[in-house]
Write a protein that holds these residues in place. Structure first.
Motif, PDB file in Angstrom:
ATOM      1  N   ALA A   1       0.842  -1.194   0.000  1.00 48.45           N
ATOM      2  CA  ALA A   1       0.000   0.000   0.000  1.00 48.45           C
ATOM      3  C   ALA A   1       0.875   1.241   0.000  1.00 48.45           C
ATOM      4  O   ALA A   1       2.026   1.199   0.434  1.00 48.45           O
ATOM      5  CB  ALA A   1      -0.927   0.007   1.213  1.00 48.45           C
ATOM      6  N   ALA A   2       0.308   2.342  -0.470  1.00 51.03           N
ATOM      7  CA  ALA A   2       1.024   3.609  -0.476  1.00 51.03           C
ATOM      8  C   ALA A   2       0.046   4.747  -0.264  1.00 51.03           C
ATOM      9  O   ALA A   2      -1.158   4.610  -0.521  1.00 51.03           O
ATOM     10  CB  ALA A   2       1.782   3.802  -1.789  1.00 51.03           C
ATOM     11  N   ILE A   3       0.583   5.869   0.197  1.00 45.95           N
ATOM     12  CA  ILE A   3      -0.246   7.019   0.498  1.00 45.95           C
ATOM     13  C   ILE A   3       0.495   8.281   0.086  1.00 45.95           C
ATOM     14  O   ILE A   3       1.717   8.362   0.211  1.00 45.95           O
ATOM     15  CB  ILE A   3      -0.612   7.037   1.996  1.00 45.95           C
ATOM     16  CG1 ILE A   3      -1.675   8.083   2.312  1.00 45.95           C
ATOM     17  CG2 ILE A   3       0.630   7.221   2.872  1.00 45.95           C
ATOM     18  CD1 ILE A   3      -2.287   7.912   3.697  1.00 45.95           C
ATOM     19  N   ASP A   4      -0.242   9.263  -0.394  1.00 44.98           N
ATOM     20  CA  ASP A   4       0.408  10.491  -0.834  1.00 44.98           C
ATOM     21  C   ASP A   4       0.788  11.357   0.355  1.00 44.98           C
ATOM     22  O   ASP A   4       0.509  11.039   1.502  1.00 44.98           O
ATOM     23  CB  ASP A   4      -0.474  11.234  -1.833  1.00 44.98           C
ATOM     24  CG  ASP A   4      -1.664  11.923  -1.179  1.00 44.98           C
ATOM     25  OD1 ASP A   4      -2.292  12.774  -1.835  1.00 44.98           O
ATOM     26  OD2 ASP A   4      -1.984  11.611  -0.014  1.00 44.98           O
TER      27      ASP A   4
ATOM     28  N   CYS B   1      -7.026  -3.921   3.891  1.00 44.01           N
ATOM     29  CA  CYS B   1      -6.016  -3.077   4.504  1.00 44.01           C
ATOM     30  C   CYS B   1      -6.334  -1.604   4.270  1.00 44.01           C
ATOM     31  O   CYS B   1      -6.911  -1.248   3.238  1.00 44.01           O
ATOM     32  CB  CYS B   1      -4.630  -3.389   3.931  1.00 44.01           C
ATOM     33  SG  CYS B   1      -3.991  -4.999   4.397  1.00 44.01           S
ATOM     34  N   THR B   2      -5.907  -0.796   5.216  1.00 48.49           N
ATOM     35  CA  THR B   2      -6.066   0.643   5.102  1.00 48.49           C
ATOM     36  C   THR B   2      -4.767   1.307   5.532  1.00 48.49           C
ATOM     37  O   THR B   2      -4.276   1.059   6.642  1.00 48.49           O
ATOM     38  CB  THR B   2      -7.209   1.154   5.988  1.00 48.49           C
ATOM     39  OG1 THR B   2      -8.422   0.500   5.627  1.00 48.49           O
ATOM     40  CG2 THR B   2      -7.369   2.660   5.827  1.00 48.49           C
ATOM     41  N   ILE B   3      -4.232   2.156   4.659  1.00 48.59           N
ATOM     42  CA  ILE B   3      -3.044   2.928   4.992  1.00 48.59           C
ATOM     43  C   ILE B   3      -3.483   4.339   5.357  1.00 48.59           C
ATOM     44  O   ILE B   3      -4.385   4.901   4.733  1.00 48.59           O
ATOM     45  CB  ILE B   3      -2.025   2.935   3.829  1.00 48.59           C
ATOM     46  CG1 ILE B   3      -0.718   3.599   4.249  1.00 48.59           C
ATOM     47  CG2 ILE B   3      -2.614   3.564   2.582  1.00 48.59           C
ATOM     48  CD1 ILE B   3       0.398   3.447   3.217  1.00 48.59           C
ATOM     49  N   SER B   4      -2.857   4.886   6.374  1.00 46.92           N
ATOM     50  CA  SER B   4      -3.188   6.237   6.811  1.00 46.92           C
ATOM     51  C   SER B   4      -1.938   6.881   7.391  1.00 46.92           C
ATOM     52  O   SER B   4      -0.942   6.213   7.634  1.00 46.92           O
ATOM     53  CB  SER B   4      -4.315   6.210   7.851  1.00 46.92           C
ATOM     54  OG  SER B   4      -3.934   5.453   8.987  1.00 46.92           O
TER      55      SER B   4
ATOM     56  N   TRP C   1       0.442   4.395   9.228  1.00 48.01           N
ATOM     57  CA  TRP C   1      -0.060   3.126   9.748  1.00 48.01           C
ATOM     58  C   TRP C   1      -0.547   2.239   8.598  1.00 48.01           C
ATOM     59  O   TRP C   1      -0.943   2.733   7.535  1.00 48.01           O
ATOM     60  CB  TRP C   1      -1.239   3.367  10.690  1.00 48.01           C
ATOM     61  CG  TRP C   1      -0.893   4.098  11.932  1.00 48.01           C
ATOM     62  CD1 TRP C   1      -0.379   3.574  13.083  1.00 48.01           C
ATOM     63  CD2 TRP C   1      -1.069   5.497  12.172  1.00 48.01           C
ATOM     64  NE1 TRP C   1      -0.216   4.566  14.022  1.00 48.01           N
ATOM     65  CE2 TRP C   1      -0.636   5.758  13.484  1.00 48.01           C
ATOM     66  CE3 TRP C   1      -1.542   6.566  11.411  1.00 48.01           C
ATOM     67  CZ2 TRP C   1      -0.654   7.033  14.051  1.00 48.01           C
ATOM     68  CZ3 TRP C   1      -1.564   7.827  11.971  1.00 48.01           C
ATOM     69  CH2 TRP C   1      -1.133   8.050  13.283  1.00 48.01           C
ATOM     70  N   LEU C   2      -0.563   0.950   8.862  1.00 44.27           N
ATOM     71  CA  LEU C   2      -1.187  -0.003   7.969  1.00 44.27           C
ATOM     72  C   LEU C   2      -2.106  -0.882   8.821  1.00 44.27           C
ATOM     73  O   LEU C   2      -1.630  -1.702   9.599  1.00 44.27           O
ATOM     74  CB  LEU C   2      -0.158  -0.872   7.244  1.00 44.27           C
ATOM     75  CG  LEU C   2      -0.755  -1.867   6.244  1.00 44.27           C
ATOM     76  CD1 LEU C   2      -1.358  -1.120   5.046  1.00 44.27           C
ATOM     77  CD2 LEU C   2       0.308  -2.852   5.756  1.00 44.27           C
TER      78      LEU C   2
END
Length: 125
Positions: free
Chosen positions: A49-52, A68-71, A80-81
């Motif tokens: 996962a990736a996040i801006d 899954c949730t990335i934040s 977090w993952l």
């Protein structure tokens, strides 16, 4: 630059885990896209996962999408993952990574120039 990942452990199938990655960066954390990758025994490192940089845009591997949730919290220099519905196939060492030259989420490991030490996730059936 240091990335400290934590939160892994031994769980049963169907359980949840929340991985954390705290970044100590020379430049401000909120200028960087962040990602999570994993490497299972005998396999190559794979994107998770990736996040801006602002946390507005996320990108997930098909294998974890919906589970899954990335934040991130730029004030805490933390990403977090959250992983739900864990499966034995999720067993791997999980790494967080920082793309200090990019703002958008990317799945390409070569785009990430700093990596954490990894945290082991083991899912038993």
């Amino acid at each position: 630059v240091q990335l400290q990942a934590s939160g892994g452990g031994l769980v049963q199938a169907g359980d949840s885990l929340r991985l954390s990655c705290v970044a100590s960066l020379e430049r401000t954390f909120n200028n960087h896209a962040m990602g999570w990758f994993r490497q299972a025994p005998g396999k190559e490192r794979a994107f998770v996962a990736a996040i801006d940089w602002r946390g507005d845009n996320t990108y997930y591997a098909d294998s974890v999408k919906g589970r899954c949730t990335i934040s991130r919290d730029n004030g805490k220099n933390t990403v977090w993952l959250q992983m739900n519905g864990l499966k034995p196939d999720d067993t791997a060492v999980y790494y967080c990574a920082a793309d200090t030259y990019g703002l958008s989420p990317t799945s390409q490991s070569l785009d990430y120039d700093y990596w954490g030490q990894g945290t082991q996730v083991t899912v038993s059936s």
